[in-house]
Design a protein around this motif. Structure first.
Motif, PDB file in Angstrom:
ATOM      1  N   LEU A   1      17.440  -8.382  69.861  1.00 30.86           N
ATOM      2  CA  LEU A   1      16.520  -7.525  70.626  1.00 30.86           C
ATOM      3  C   LEU A   1      17.215  -6.784  71.761  1.00 30.86           C
ATOM      4  O   LEU A   1      16.787  -5.693  72.130  1.00 30.86           O
ATOM      5  N   ALA A   2      18.279  -7.339  72.317  1.00 29.80           N
ATOM      6  CA  ALA A   2      18.945  -6.677  73.446  1.00 29.80           C
ATOM      7  C   ALA A   2      19.523  -5.325  73.034  1.00 29.80           C
ATOM      8  O   ALA A   2      19.253  -4.303  73.682  1.00 29.80           O
ATOM      9  N   SER A   3      20.314  -5.280  71.957  1.00 24.72           N
ATOM     10  CA  SER A   3      20.894  -4.002  71.531  1.00 24.72           C
ATOM     11  C   SER A   3      19.809  -3.072  70.994  1.00 24.72           C
ATOM     12  O   SER A   3      19.900  -1.856  71.152  1.00 24.72           O
ATOM     13  N   THR A   4      18.770  -3.642  70.398  1.00 21.69           N
ATOM     14  CA  THR A   4      17.655  -2.845  69.881  1.00 21.69           C
ATOM     15  C   THR A   4      16.925  -2.155  71.028  1.00 21.69           C
ATOM     16  O   THR A   4      16.617  -0.962  70.955  1.00 21.69           O
ATOM     17  N   ARG A   5      16.660  -2.900  72.094  1.00 20.14           N
ATOM     18  CA  ARG A   5      16.001  -2.299  73.261  1.00 20.14           C
ATOM     19  C   ARG A   5      16.861  -1.185  73.862  1.00 20.14           C
ATOM     20  O   ARG A   5      16.355  -0.115  74.200  1.00 20.14           O
ATOM     21  N   ARG A   6      18.152  -1.437  74.006  1.00 20.81           N
ATOM     22  CA  ARG A   6      19.027  -0.408  74.590  1.00 20.81           C
ATOM     23  C   ARG A   6      18.983   0.869  73.753  1.00 20.81           C
ATOM     24  O   ARG A   6      18.912   1.968  74.296  1.00 20.81           O
TER      25      ARG A   6
ATOM     26  N   ASP B   1       7.784  -4.083  70.030  1.00 21.92           N
ATOM     27  CA  ASP B   1       7.188  -2.831  69.562  1.00 21.92           C
ATOM     28  C   ASP B   1       7.696  -1.678  70.411  1.00 21.92           C
ATOM     29  O   ASP B   1       7.944  -1.839  71.615  1.00 21.92           O
ATOM     30  N   PHE B   2       7.780  -0.510  69.795  1.00 25.27           N
ATOM     31  CA  PHE B   2       8.120   0.722  70.510  1.00 25.27           C
ATOM     32  C   PHE B   2       7.166   1.826  70.098  1.00 25.27           C
ATOM     33  O   PHE B   2       6.703   1.870  68.953  1.00 25.27           O
ATOM     34  N   ASP B   3       6.904   2.732  71.035  1.00 27.43           N
ATOM     35  CA  ASP B   3       6.206   3.973  70.747  1.00 27.43           C
ATOM     36  C   ASP B   3       7.277   4.926  70.237  1.00 27.43           C
ATOM     37  O   ASP B   3       8.044   5.493  71.008  1.00 27.43           O
ATOM     38  N   PHE B   4       7.364   5.060  68.931  1.00 29.78           N
ATOM     39  CA  PHE B   4       8.385   5.859  68.267  1.00 29.78           C
ATOM     40  C   PHE B   4       7.829   7.261  68.023  1.00 29.78           C
ATOM     41  O   PHE B   4       7.324   7.572  66.964  1.00 29.78           O
ATOM     42  N   PHE B   5       7.828   8.064  69.087  1.00 26.32           N
ATOM     43  CA  PHE B   5       7.367   9.445  69.017  1.00 26.32           C
ATOM     44  C   PHE B   5       5.936   9.527  68.489  1.00 26.32           C
ATOM     45  O   PHE B   5       5.608  10.321  67.618  1.00 26.32           O
ATOM     46  N   GLY B   6       5.082   8.636  69.033  1.00 30.39           N
ATOM     47  CA  GLY B   6       3.675   8.621  68.660  1.00 30.39           C
ATOM     48  C   GLY B   6       3.336   7.668  67.531  1.00 30.39           C
ATOM     49  O   GLY B   6       2.184   7.573  67.131  1.00 30.39           O
TER      50      GLY B   6
ATOM     51  N   SER C   1       7.970  -1.878  64.897  1.00 30.60           N
ATOM     52  CA  SER C   1       8.134  -3.253  65.347  1.00 30.60           C
ATOM     53  C   SER C   1       9.463  -3.783  64.835  1.00 30.60           C
ATOM     54  O   SER C   1       9.663  -3.887  63.615  1.00 30.60           O
ATOM     55  N   ALA C   2      10.357  -4.098  65.740  1.00 37.04           N
ATOM     56  CA  ALA C   2      11.678  -4.630  65.397  1.00 37.04           C
ATOM     57  C   ALA C   2      11.623  -6.148  65.475  1.00 37.04           C
ATOM     58  O   ALA C   2      11.303  -6.706  66.521  1.00 37.04           O
TER      59      ALA C   2
ATOM     60  N   THR D   1      17.943  18.671  60.854  1.00 35.66           N
ATOM     61  CA  THR D   1      17.965  17.259  60.499  1.00 35.66           C
ATOM     62  C   THR D   1      19.207  16.596  61.086  1.00 35.66           C
ATOM     63  O   THR D   1      20.216  17.260  61.317  1.00 35.66           O
ATOM     64  N   MET D   2      19.088  15.310  61.346  1.00 36.96           N
ATOM     65  CA  MET D   2      20.231  14.504  61.798  1.00 36.96           C
ATOM     66  C   MET D   2      19.964  13.055  61.411  1.00 36.96           C
ATOM     67  O   MET D   2      18.817  12.634  61.315  1.00 36.96           O
ATOM     68  N   PHE D   3      21.051  12.324  61.165  1.00 28.92           N
ATOM     69  CA  PHE D   3      20.963  10.917  60.793  1.00 28.92           C
ATOM     70  C   PHE D   3      21.830  10.088  61.728  1.00 28.92           C
ATOM     71  O   PHE D   3      22.916  10.528  62.123  1.00 28.92           O
ATOM     72  N   LEU D   4      21.370   8.883  62.036  1.00 30.84           N
ATOM     73  CA  LEU D   4      22.156   7.925  62.800  1.00 30.84           C
ATOM     74  C   LEU D   4      21.717   6.519  62.437  1.00 30.84           C
ATOM     75  O   LEU D   4      20.698   6.334  61.776  1.00 30.84           O
ATOM     76  N   LEU D   5      22.523   5.552  62.828  1.00 37.57           N
ATOM     77  CA  LEU D   5      22.210   4.145  62.591  1.00 37.57           C
ATOM     78  C   LEU D   5      21.871   3.488  63.913  1.00 37.57           C
ATOM     79  O   LEU D   5      22.510   3.787  64.938  1.00 37.57           O
ATOM     80  N   ASP D   6      20.901   2.584  63.902  1.00 35.68           N
ATOM     81  CA  ASP D   6      20.660   1.785  65.098  1.00 35.68           C
ATOM     82  C   ASP D   6      21.736   0.693  65.154  1.00 35.68           C
ATOM     83  O   ASP D   6      22.549   0.571  64.231  1.00 35.68           O
TER      84      ASP D   6
END
Length: 138
Positions: free
Chosen positions: A14-19, A38-43, A47-48, A113-118
């Motif tokens: 959760l620490a790296s996920t929150r960052r 949980d996060f508000d992911f652009f509306g 849930s991670a 468009t753009m792609f990235l990894l968490d």
């Protein structure tokens, strides 16, 4: 009326996920416990969870001759919002899997468009349509 989606997925911690979701992407944090957040992911609500193995991501999708990460999730942003997020990600020095680019230039479905990894390796795609009414145009 558009409806928000809910997506639950597995992360390594959760620490790296929150960052990443809060500090890099700018998502507001919602409810959480010791094993999920949980996060508000652009509306939308994401849930991670730390309760399992992270799904393997591979660049097996093929779009315009480019191998894109699969599976992936994301959202469609307004044109200016997409540009601002791309700059925010660049400023954070978080790497892109596929740099921001324009596809189908001059066509009804023209999109950025753009792609990235968490940090757990989950793939995300962000899109924006020059003409939002053409999101589903063939």
């Amino acid at each position: 009326m558009t409806r928000a989606f809910h997506f639950a997925f597995i992360v390594k911690d959760l620490a790296s996920t929150r960052r990443f979701y809060r500090d890099v992407l700018g998502c507001r944090e919602g409810r959480s416990t010791e094993t999920w957040v949980d996060f508000d992911f652009f509306g939308n609500q994401i849930s991670a969870h730390t309760s399992g193995a992270v799904m393997k991501t591979e660049n097996t999708g093929h779009v315009d001759g480019i191998a894109v990460p699969m599976p992936h999730f994301g959202t469609i942003l307004e044109w200016d919002e997409f540009a601002a997020l791309a700059e925010r990600i660049r400023a954070s020095k978080h790497p892109f899997v596929i740099d921001p680019r324009i596809r189908y230039a001059g066509q009804p479905g023209e999109q950025a468009t753009m792609f990235l990894l968490d940090p757990s390796g989950n793939a995300l795609e962000f899109k924006s349509f020059r003409n939002p009414e053409h999101v589903f145009t063939a």
